[in-house]
Design an enzyme around this catalytic site. Sequence first.
Site, short mmCIF file in Angstrom:
data_model
loop_
_atom_site.label_atom_id
_atom_site.label_comp_id
_atom_site.label_asym_id
_atom_site.label_seq_id
_atom_site.Cartn_x
_atom_site.Cartn_y
_atom_site.Cartn_z
N CYS A 125 0.82 -1.23 0.00
CA CYS A 125 0.00 0.00 0.00
C CYS A 125 0.85 1.27 0.00
CB CYS A 125 -0.94 0.00 1.19
SG CYS A 125 -1.93 -1.50 1.32
N HIS A 252 -2.88 6.89 2.64
CA HIS A 252 -3.43 5.65 2.08
C HIS A 252 -4.79 5.40 2.73
CE1 HIS A 252 -4.27 1.58 1.24
NE2 HIS A 252 -3.85 1.11 2.39
N ASN A 286 -10.50 -0.04 0.39
CA ASN A 286 -9.04 0.01 0.48
C ASN A 286 -8.47 -0.65 -0.78
OD1 ASN A 286 -6.32 -0.60 0.91
ND2 ASN A 286 -6.60 -1.10 3.08
O1 UT7 Z 1 -3.97 -1.39 3.87
C1 UT7 Z 1 -2.97 -2.06 4.55
C2 UT7 Z 1 -2.85 -1.60 5.96
N1 UT7 Z 1 -3.95 -2.11 6.74
C3 UT7 Z 1 -4.46 -1.39 7.72
O2 UT7 Z 1 -4.05 -0.29 7.96
C4 UT7 Z 1 -5.56 -2.04 8.54
C5 UT7 Z 1 -5.51 -1.60 9.97
N2 UT7 Z 1 -6.55 -2.21 10.79
C6 UT7 Z 1 -7.86 -1.85 10.71
O3 UT7 Z 1 -8.25 -1.01 9.91
C7 UT7 Z 1 -8.82 -2.45 11.72
O4 UT7 Z 1 -8.08 -3.12 12.72
C8 UT7 Z 1 -9.86 -3.42 11.13
C9 UT7 Z 1 -10.84 -2.64 10.28
C10 UT7 Z 1 -9.16 -4.47 10.30
C11 UT7 Z 1 -10.66 -4.10 12.24
O5 UT7 Z 1 -11.25 -3.14 13.07
P1 UT7 Z 1 -11.06 -3.21 14.64
O6 UT7 Z 1 -11.83 -2.08 15.19
O7 UT7 Z 1 -9.59 -3.25 14.95
O8 UT7 Z 1 -11.78 -4.56 15.00
P2 UT7 Z 1 -11.18 -5.82 15.79
O9 UT7 Z 1 -10.33 -6.63 14.88
O10 UT7 Z 1 -10.61 -5.37 17.08
O11 UT7 Z 1 -12.50 -6.62 16.08
C12 UT7 Z 1 -13.50 -6.13 17.01
C13 UT7 Z 1 -14.67 -7.07 17.00
C14 UT7 Z 1 -14.26 -8.53 17.11
O12 UT7 Z 1 -15.27 -9.20 17.85
P3 UT7 Z 1 -15.06 -9.53 19.41
O13 UT7 Z 1 -13.82 -10.36 19.49
O14 UT7 Z 1 -14.92 -8.20 20.08
O15 UT7 Z 1 -16.31 -10.27 19.74
C15 UT7 Z 1 -14.28 -9.04 15.73
O16 UT7 Z 1 -14.52 -10.40 15.63
O17 UT7 Z 1 -15.33 -6.96 15.72
C16 UT7 Z 1 -15.44 -8.25 15.14
N3 UT7 Z 1 -15.39 -8.09 13.70
C17 UT7 Z 1 -16.47 -7.80 12.97
N4 UT7 Z 1 -17.76 -7.58 13.32
C18 UT7 Z 1 -18.62 -7.29 12.34
C19 UT7 Z 1 -14.32 -8.19 12.86
N5 UT7 Z 1 -14.70 -7.98 11.61
C20 UT7 Z 1 -16.03 -7.73 11.64
C21 UT7 Z 1 -16.98 -7.42 10.67
N6 UT7 Z 1 -18.26 -7.21 11.05
N7 UT7 Z 1 -16.67 -7.32 9.36
#
Ligand code: UT7
Length: 330
Positions: A125, A252, A286
Amino acid sequence: MALRSTIRQPDPVAGAKILGLGSSQPDRIVTNDELAQRVETNDEWIRSRVGIAERRFASAEDSVVSMGADAGSKALADAGLSPTDLDAVVVATCTMPTPIPNAAAQMADRIGVNGIGAMDVNAACAGFCYGTGIAADMIRSGTARHVLVVGSEKLSDWLDMDDRSVCIIFADGAGAAVLGPAETPEDVGVGPVAWGAAGDLVSTIGIDEKNYLRQEGQAVFRWATTKIAPIAMEALDKAGLTPADVDVLVPHQANLRIVEAIAKKLRQHGAREDLVVADDIVHSGNTSSASIPMAIDHMRGAGRVRSGDVALIVGFGAGLSYGGQVVVLP
Ligand code: UT7
């Protein structure tokens, strides 16, 4: 003994500037509701945690090469140049179906030129900023006069559509910029690149044994929200500018919360209240190396930015890799 003691070099110029921009997206819009029919997710979660309302997925006929060539042709037309005016094509991509052949040679051919330098750059990216840095140095040193830099990705080929943590984030598209020479220092429109890599964090984003993209979202999120604003500041410093000089911030488009965190830090360091901040992720998702040039092109189309605006661009992603620079918009 050699007959010559010196090796001739091309004549350098003051620097490079962007002459034209273009972008390309596949036709198919994929809404959050459509994805919610496949995986356990919902529109509210995706909008609030990532900022995406919809994204585009390529058809079987669309490829990294076809989308990039389309964006590149538009950038050339925007610059008022012909394909044969190009000396090189630099393609930032991490989603070619195979490592060889590269995308750049095929893209140049599709655009309508052969016999010029053509290479792919893989900094995920961060690729567009790496490519822009390489192209600007090629021009400044006199190696090339006009270089097409393209970011093009077909991430949908690499998504596990049953993994809700990645399938809702990534998307397809391309963005391109034509760079050319600036003859005087006042005319220079691309600043020095500030770049780097954190190979110690390599395991946080990658392709698994099934050819699916995986990432440790939280770890990358923490890294991006702490490490990327200082890189943007370094790019400004290298260009001899301050946050107050920036009209447009284009990080990005990984996550709207990351974009906003970077903008907040820039404002804490003196960026103006009227700073325009790219939010193209809302409708494009993205798109990795395509996200920065595509965001700028869309903002231009919407009249949110003007020719002559000073933009600060910064990319970050797998590797982990990061890089950014100041560019003046054409
Ligand atoms: O482009 C390359 C560089 N990449 C990045 O910069 C990505 C950086 N990371 C992010 O943007 C975020 O971490 C994500 C968008 C990938 C995830 O968001 P988050 O707020 O960090 O969520 P999380 O992984 O901490 O998950 C929180 C909760 C979890 O459930 P529990 O364990 O709290 O019950 C996940 O299982 O949200 C759940 N979850 C979802 N729920 C609904 C994960 N994905 C989803 C989803 N829909 N699609």
